[in-house]
Each structure stands twice: as C-alpha cells, then as structure tokens.
Scaffold this motif. Structure first.
Motif, PDB file in Angstrom:
ATOM      1  N   ASN A  99      19.177  -6.600  -7.907  1.00 34.62           N
ATOM      2  CA  ASN A  99      20.177  -6.587  -6.835  1.00 34.62           C
ATOM      3  C   ASN A  99      19.966  -5.436  -5.852  1.00 34.62           C
ATOM      4  OD1 ASN A  99      21.480  -8.869  -7.845  1.00 34.62           O
ATOM      5  ND2 ASN A  99      22.838  -7.664  -9.161  1.00 34.62           N
ATOM      6  N   ASP A 100      19.535  -4.296  -6.345  1.00 36.44           N
ATOM      7  CA  ASP A 100      19.349  -3.119  -5.493  1.00 36.44           C
ATOM      8  C   ASP A 100      17.882  -2.896  -5.137  1.00 36.44           C
ATOM      9  OD1 ASP A 100      18.520  -2.455  -8.031  1.00 36.44           O
ATOM     10  OD2 ASP A 100      19.363  -0.423  -7.994  1.00 36.44           O
ATOM     11  N   HIS A 101      17.097  -3.975  -5.095  1.00 32.90           N
ATOM     12  CA  HIS A 101      15.658  -3.796  -4.878  1.00 32.90           C
ATOM     13  C   HIS A 101      15.351  -3.314  -3.459  1.00 32.90           C
ATOM     14  CE1 HIS A 101      16.116  -7.846  -3.151  1.00 32.90           C
ATOM     15  NE2 HIS A 101      14.969  -7.642  -2.519  1.00 32.90           N
ATOM     16  N   VAL A 102      14.307  -2.520  -3.373  1.00 35.33           N
ATOM     17  CA  VAL A 102      13.759  -2.063  -2.099  1.00 35.33           C
ATOM     18  C   VAL A 102      12.462  -2.826  -1.875  1.00 35.33           C
ATOM     19  CG1 VAL A 102      12.832  -0.101  -0.807  1.00 35.33           C
ATOM     20  CG2 VAL A 102      14.772   0.242  -2.353  1.00 35.33           C
ATOM     21  N   VAL A 103      12.440  -3.687  -0.887  1.00 41.07           N
ATOM     22  CA  VAL A 103      11.219  -4.441  -0.576  1.00 41.07           C
ATOM     23  C   VAL A 103      10.117  -3.467  -0.171  1.00 41.07           C
ATOM     24  CG1 VAL A 103      10.185  -6.144   0.981  1.00 41.07           C
ATOM     25  CG2 VAL A 103      12.506  -6.487   0.121  1.00 41.07           C
ATOM     26  N   ILE A 104       8.902  -3.750  -0.611  1.00 42.01           N
ATOM     27  CA  ILE A 104       7.749  -2.902  -0.239  1.00 42.01           C
ATOM     28  C   ILE A 104       6.815  -3.715   0.648  1.00 42.01           C
ATOM     29  CG2 ILE A 104       5.789  -1.556  -1.084  1.00 42.01           C
ATOM     30  CD1 ILE A 104       7.282  -1.223  -3.733  1.00 42.01           C
ATOM     31  N   VAL A 105       6.444  -3.146   1.779  1.00 42.49           N
ATOM     32  CA  VAL A 105       5.481  -3.776   2.684  1.00 42.49           C
ATOM     33  C   VAL A 105       4.246  -2.885   2.765  1.00 42.49           C
ATOM     34  CG1 VAL A 105       5.012  -4.562   5.032  1.00 42.49           C
ATOM     35  CG2 VAL A 105       7.285  -4.894   4.043  1.00 42.49           C
ATOM     36  N   LEU A 106       3.116  -3.458   2.394  1.00 47.64           N
ATOM     37  CA  LEU A 106       1.825  -2.768   2.448  1.00 47.64           C
ATOM     38  C   LEU A 106       1.012  -3.383   3.566  1.00 47.64           C
ATOM     39  CD1 LEU A 106      -0.586  -1.076   1.316  1.00 47.64           C
ATOM     40  CD2 LEU A 106      -0.950  -2.929  -0.339  1.00 47.64           C
ATOM     41  N   TYR A 107       0.675  -2.599   4.597  1.00 50.21           N
ATOM     42  CA  TYR A 107      -0.097  -3.168   5.695  1.00 50.21           C
ATOM     43  C   TYR A 107      -1.530  -2.658   5.660  1.00 50.21           C
ATOM     44  CZ  TYR A 107       2.071   0.930   8.115  1.00 50.21           C
ATOM     45  OH  TYR A 107       2.563   2.166   8.466  1.00 50.21           O
ATOM     46  N   VAL A 108      -2.462  -3.618   5.850  1.00 49.30           N
ATOM     47  CA  VAL A 108      -3.875  -3.354   5.588  1.00 49.30           C
ATOM     48  C   VAL A 108      -4.751  -3.953   6.690  1.00 49.30           C
ATOM     49  CG1 VAL A 108      -3.422  -3.412   3.102  1.00 49.30           C
ATOM     50  CG2 VAL A 108      -4.250  -5.465   4.238  1.00 49.30           C
ATOM     51  N   HIS A 109      -5.985  -3.459   6.746  1.00 47.25           N
ATOM     52  CA  HIS A 109      -6.990  -4.050   7.646  1.00 47.25           C
ATOM     53  C   HIS A 109      -8.157  -4.529   6.794  1.00 47.25           C
ATOM     54  CE1 HIS A 109      -9.624  -4.941  10.900  1.00 47.25           C
ATOM     55  NE2 HIS A 109     -10.408  -3.905  10.667  1.00 47.25           N
ATOM     56  N   ASN A 110      -9.210  -3.727   6.679  1.00 45.38           N
ATOM     57  CA  ASN A 110     -10.400  -4.190   5.956  1.00 45.38           C
ATOM     58  C   ASN A 110     -11.095  -3.033   5.270  1.00 45.38           C
ATOM     59  OD1 ASN A 110     -12.447  -5.826   4.991  1.00 45.38           O
ATOM     60  ND2 ASN A 110     -13.642  -5.733   6.877  1.00 45.38           N
ATOM     61  N   ARG A 111     -10.402  -2.398   4.335  1.00 47.24           N
ATOM     62  CA  ARG A 111     -10.992  -1.327   3.538  1.00 47.24           C
ATOM     63  C   ARG A 111     -10.745  -1.651   2.065  1.00 47.24           C
ATOM     64  NH1 ARG A 111      -8.688   3.972   6.691  1.00 47.24           N
ATOM     65  NH2 ARG A 111      -6.732   2.807   6.474  1.00 47.24           N
ATOM     66  N   PRO A 112     -11.566  -2.522   1.494  1.00 49.46           N
ATOM     67  CA  PRO A 112     -11.302  -3.002   0.130  1.00 49.46           C
ATOM     68  C   PRO A 112     -11.276  -1.908  -0.927  1.00 49.46           C
ATOM     69  CG  PRO A 112     -13.434  -3.797   0.953  1.00 49.46           C
ATOM     70  CD  PRO A 112     -12.718  -3.201   2.108  1.00 49.46           C
ATOM     71  N   THR A 131      10.847  -5.955  -7.702  1.00 54.99           N
ATOM     72  CA  THR A 131      10.919  -6.137  -6.259  1.00 54.99           C
ATOM     73  C   THR A 131       9.848  -7.079  -5.740  1.00 54.99           C
ATOM     74  OG1 THR A 131      11.156  -4.943  -4.163  1.00 54.99           O
ATOM     75  CG2 THR A 131       9.429  -4.186  -5.650  1.00 54.99           C
ATOM     76  N   LEU A 132       9.871  -7.249  -4.426  1.00 50.67           N
ATOM     77  CA  LEU A 132       8.898  -8.091  -3.720  1.00 50.67           C
ATOM     78  C   LEU A 132       7.931  -7.196  -2.962  1.00 50.67           C
ATOM     79  CD1 LEU A 132       7.856 -10.770  -2.370  1.00 50.67           C
ATOM     80  CD2 LEU A 132       9.647 -10.430  -0.653  1.00 50.67           C
ATOM     81  N   LEU A 133       6.643  -7.443  -3.141  1.00 49.59           N
ATOM     82  CA  LEU A 133       5.603  -6.751  -2.384  1.00 49.59           C
ATOM     83  C   LEU A 133       5.064  -7.707  -1.324  1.00 49.59           C
ATOM     84  CD1 LEU A 133       3.543  -4.423  -1.891  1.00 49.59           C
ATOM     85  CD2 LEU A 133       2.087  -5.512  -3.626  1.00 49.59           C
ATOM     86  N   ILE A 134       5.138  -7.298  -0.071  1.00 46.45           N
ATOM     87  CA  ILE A 134       4.575  -8.072   1.034  1.00 46.45           C
ATOM     88  C   ILE A 134       3.338  -7.346   1.529  1.00 46.45           C
ATOM     89  CG2 ILE A 134       4.961  -8.958   3.371  1.00 46.45           C
ATOM     90  CD1 ILE A 134       7.957  -9.003   2.741  1.00 46.45           C
ATOM     91  N   VAL A 135       2.231  -8.046   1.600  1.00 45.56           N
ATOM     92  CA  VAL A 135       0.995  -7.462   2.124  1.00 45.56           C
ATOM     93  C   VAL A 135       0.717  -8.085   3.485  1.00 45.56           C
ATOM     94  CG1 VAL A 135      -1.452  -7.026   1.735  1.00 45.56           C
ATOM     95  CG2 VAL A 135       0.128  -7.143  -0.223  1.00 45.56           C
ATOM     96  N   SER A 136       0.696  -7.241   4.504  1.00 44.27           N
ATOM     97  CA  SER A 136       0.475  -7.712   5.877  1.00 44.27           C
ATOM     98  C   SER A 136      -0.952  -7.383   6.295  1.00 44.27           C
ATOM     99  CB  SER A 136       1.475  -7.036   6.822  1.00 44.27           C
ATOM    100  OG  SER A 136       1.293  -7.484   8.151  1.00 44.27           O
ATOM    101  N   PHE A 236       7.623   1.019   3.712  1.00 46.85           N
ATOM    102  CA  PHE A 236       6.353   0.688   4.341  1.00 46.85           C
ATOM    103  C   PHE A 236       5.283   1.693   3.911  1.00 46.85           C
ATOM    104  CE2 PHE A 236       9.652  -1.075   6.991  1.00 46.85           C
ATOM    105  CZ  PHE A 236       9.179  -2.337   7.295  1.00 46.85           C
ATOM    106  N   ILE A 237       4.159   1.152   3.421  1.00 44.19           N
ATOM    107  CA  ILE A 237       3.020   1.978   3.015  1.00 44.19           C
ATOM    108  C   ILE A 237       1.738   1.370   3.566  1.00 44.19           C
ATOM    109  CG2 ILE A 237       4.139   2.852   0.924  1.00 44.19           C
ATOM    110  CD1 ILE A 237       2.644   0.765  -0.685  1.00 44.19           C
ATOM    111  N   GLU A 238       0.662   2.162   3.564  1.00 45.99           N
ATOM    112  CA  GLU A 238      -0.618   1.708   4.100  1.00 45.99           C
ATOM    113  C   GLU A 238      -1.673   1.638   3.010  1.00 45.99           C
ATOM    114  OE1 GLU A 238      -1.902   3.350   7.887  1.00 45.99           O
ATOM    115  OE2 GLU A 238       0.077   4.249   8.174  1.00 45.99           O
ATOM    116  N   GLU A 239      -2.823   1.088   3.371  1.00 48.94           N
ATOM    117  CA  GLU A 239      -3.874   0.859   2.381  1.00 48.94           C
ATOM    118  C   GLU A 239      -4.560   2.137   1.915  1.00 48.94           C
ATOM    119  OE1 GLU A 239      -7.556  -0.187   5.412  1.00 48.94           O
ATOM    120  OE2 GLU A 239      -6.296  -1.785   4.655  1.00 48.94           O
ATOM    121  N   ASP A 240      -4.269   3.282   2.555  1.00 55.24           N
ATOM    122  CA  ASP A 240      -4.849   4.543   2.088  1.00 55.24           C
ATOM    123  C   ASP A 240      -3.764   5.504   1.606  1.00 55.24           C
ATOM    124  OD1 ASP A 240      -3.774   5.085   4.539  1.00 55.24           O
ATOM    125  OD2 ASP A 240      -5.585   5.923   5.428  1.00 55.24           O
ATOM    126  N   HIS A 241      -2.714   4.948   1.003  1.00 52.68           N
ATOM    127  CA  HIS A 241      -1.646   5.750   0.401  1.00 52.68           C
ATOM    128  C   HIS A 241      -1.665   5.567  -1.113  1.00 52.68           C
ATOM    129  CE1 HIS A 241       0.942   5.575   4.340  1.00 52.68           C
ATOM    130  NE2 HIS A 241      -0.169   6.275   4.470  1.00 52.68           N
TER     131      HIS A 241
END
Length: 425
Positions: A99-112, A131-136, A236-241
């Motif tokens: 119920n109190d989840h914080v959605v996480i969004v990870l935004y990425v380009h091309n650094r596998p 929670t839900l992880l969204i990868v953009s 919101f987090i990035e691919e190098d965090h």
C-alpha cells in the motif's frame, strides 16, 4: 417496339450498371481492407523487426495513440510505442504491491555493464519485491533489453522512448541529411538547424538526454496505466547508480517525513547533492538543494514542474538537471529543498558522461567492475523519525541567472519538447 418495353429495357440496363458499379466499389474497398490487414498483420505477427543494427520482437498490442503534431513515426517507433502498453512482468510472482510502495523508475541508454551493476544492487535492496520497477529506455538495444527481461526480484515494466533520436537514422529527431553541423552557417551551407547561444548546431547524443528525461516524466506521471493514478512518491535512478540495501526503506521513511519535518522540501534524496560525498554521518536529517542521484517526489510537485514546460523546453542547456536548477526551480517563487539522511544510500559510479561507454572496452569502469564497500550500518534503514533537520542554505551550484551550457538551441528540439508536455493533457 412500344415505349413501355423500351423503358423496361432502359431500367434493366440502368440497374445492371448500378450493380456493376457497386460491385466495383465493394471490390476496391475489400482490396484496401485486405492490403491494410496484411500490412498490419505482417508487422505485428512477424517474428522480428529488422532495424538498422538490432532486431526486436513484435508483440501484439493496442493501437498507439497518435499525437497529430508530433513527428511522423517510423516502423520501429510504432513498435516500441505498442510495447509500452504491455503489462508488467512477474505478476505471477508478485501479484500485489504494498500500500505504501514507492515506484522506482530506472532510466537507461546503452551501457550494459553499468546496467548489470545497478540491477545487481537493486536485487539486494530490502523491500524491493513490494514495488514496481519501471525501466525507461532511450532507444532500443538488444543487450540492454535482455538484461531487464532477466529481472525476477519484483514486478518490472519496460518502456521505450518512441521518439528517441537513436531510433531515427535518417530524419529528425535523429540526424537528417540536410542538418547543419558544428558551426555551419545555415545560409551559406543551405542546411537546416538553429544554432545554440554559442553558435553550435545540435548533437544527437547530447539532445537525447533532455528529450528522454522529459518524455519519461510525462509518460510515467500521466501516460502509463500503472502509474497515472499513483498518489505517492516515485523514485528516479540512472544506470550508473549503485543502490544500497537500505535505500528503499530509507526512501519510504523520507517520503513520509518530508511534509512533517521540512515544509520547504519538494523532494527526497538517497544521496547528497555533491556526488562525491558519502554524507556527514550526523544523527539528524539533512535539508539541501535537490540532487540528481536517487531523487523522489510526488504528483503535486510534478504538476508544478509540468506547468513550467515552456521554461524547461526553451532553456539552452542539454542537461535536464541544470535546466531544472537554473530556470524551473527558481520560477517556483521560493527555495526548493530536498530531504535526505546523513549517510548516502546510493552512489554514482559512472566515469563517463553523456551517452558514452556502451562498448565493452569503453565501459568507463575501474578494471571493468565496481568495488563499492557497503558497511553494515548501510544494509538496514539508518534514519530515525525523531531526528531534527539540519539545513544547508546558500549552497554553491547552478542558480537562477545561469545562461546554460548550450546544446539546446534548435527550434525543432524545443518544439518536440513542448509536444511531449501535451501528450496526455
């Protein structure tokens, strides 16, 4: 031949002509329907779409919403937009969100290699399964896609920026054949483009940073079925965090304490605004200017940001964060602070800026890996609700009045940016 008989012959001939005409029209309509059906069917049901460098599976989905003023989509753009409507994976493993989840969004380009590190760190975060992880994704890259498809520790949804410059190989917002380059004179070279304040024309890898962030924000807050009604915070987090094990529990506490402890705080942060800092280690909360590593805010703040779309889209700086610090936040009329703990719960480990480091031998990582030591105190929540808040005022950094580093002068980029702001309103 009597007049009556002649009239009957004429009537019969006329009816035959009408019948033939109707048959012809119906035949044409049927042919068009078949052609259209076959075209769409071949696109959706084919095994792969062959792009310029990658292949992508086609999955049947609803027709995308077409925004008339946005640029004309190519085939890959349409396919990616369809994929954005696919429900999250792992619903069978994690059918309900807390119920109190914080959605996480990870935004990425091309650094596998970077992505492997951040995904590995997220897998060890306490509470991540709630929670839900969204990868953009900015563009489509098969290796990045496969890494995300392998996530099993929570619900995960992938979205792909359908107007990313990286999926338009011969037209705007990618590079067009007639685009001006560097410091070309448009009149002399008969080329297209508007230079920035320093006389430089647009660079694809630079403008894509700001485009992706703004498209992602509008889509996550207002466009996705899974989040457009979400009333809580989104992180919101990035691919190098690198994310510490206590990050999620700490963020839940910060999101709850923000309005109670810091009325001036618009956001909560997992890390200090000074990226090299690991925190002060005080027994207190910290209020300071908003950082760009592990930041979270709610829909009320998003609405304030969205109202400043014109300022965001017209500011001549390719960095979304510098744009926010220099023009959006100052326009709110009062200081904008963020709340954080006195020990970091996330670390920026990337050594490459922009969209670099996507090849294995250019990954910008020390010895091809990351060696971050996590102390025992950082493995569990280390924020106390009864702590007081210590505020940093008049911090150094980008402020109102800074003119920007450029890279965002082309009228086409500014117009596309504004269209993103109109997608779901």
């Amino acid at each position: 031949m009597g007049s009556y008989k002649r009239e009957r012959i004429k009537d019969a001939a006329f009816r035959r002509l009408v019948s033939l005409a109707l048959i012809t029209v119906l035949g044409v309509i049927l042919l068009l329907v078949l052609l259209r059906t076959n075209t769409i069917s071949s696109l959706i049901n084919s095994d792969t779409y062959e792009g310029s460098t990658e292949s992508i599976k086609i999955i049947e989905a609803k027709e995308p919403t077409i925004i008339p003023k946005l640029i004309l989509q190519n085939e890959l753009s349409v396919v990616l937009q369809k994929k954005n409507q696919i429900p999250p994976r792992n619903l069978d493993l994690y059918p309900k969100l807390a119920n109190d989840h914080v959605v996480i969004v990870l935004y990425v380009h091309n650094r596998p290699q970077y992505l492997q590190v951040v995904i590995g760190s997220l897998s060890r975060v306490e509470g991540i399964s709630e929670t839900l992880l969204i990868v953009s994704h900015d563009g489509y890259f098969e290796e990045m896609n496969k890494i995300v498809e392998g996530i099993k520790f929570c619900q995960v949804k992938q979205i792909f920026a359908p107007y990313s410059p990286h999926i338009f190989t011969n037209s705007f917002p990618g590079v067009s054949p007639n685009d001006c380059k560097d410091k070309d004179d448009p009149v002399e070279k008969h080329c297209e483009g508007t230079p920035d304040q320093y006389g430089n024309h647009r660079s694809l890898k630079i403008v894509s940073l700001k485009h992706h962030w703004w498209w992602m924000m509008n889509t996550v807050w207002d466009g996705l079925e899974e989040t457009r009604q979400h009333s809580g915070h989104i992180l919101f987090i990035e691919e190098d965090h690198f994310i510490y094990p206590n990050a999620y529990r700490n963020m839940q506490l910060l999101a709850d304490l923000k309005s109670k402890k810091c009325p001036d705080c618009y956001a909560a942060n997992l890390a200090p605004s000074e990226v090299k800092s690991r925190g002060e280690g005080w027994e207190s909360l910290v209020s300071e200017r908003m950082g760009n590593v592990g930041y979270a805010f709610n829909r009320t703040v998003w609405r304030k940001i969205h109202k400043k779309a014109a300022g965001f889209c017209s500011f001549d700086d390719y960095n979304w964060d510098i744009t926010m610090w220099s023009t959006v936040y100052p326009s709110f009329g009062s200081p904008v602070y963020t709340l954080r703990g006195s020990r970091t719960s996330a670390v920026h480990f990337g050594k490459c800026g922009l969209h670099q480091g996507h090849k294995h031998n250019l990954a910008c990582m020390d010895n091809g890996g990351v060696n971050i030591v996590v102390a025992d105190i950082d493995k569990v929540s280390n924020i106390k609700p009864d702590w007081e808040v210590r505020k940093y005022e008049h911090q150094a950094g980008y402020q109102a009045g800074f003119k920007g580093w450029g890279g965002w002068g082309d009228v086409r980029d500014r117009e596309l940016c504004m269209e993103f702001a109109k997608m779901y309103v």
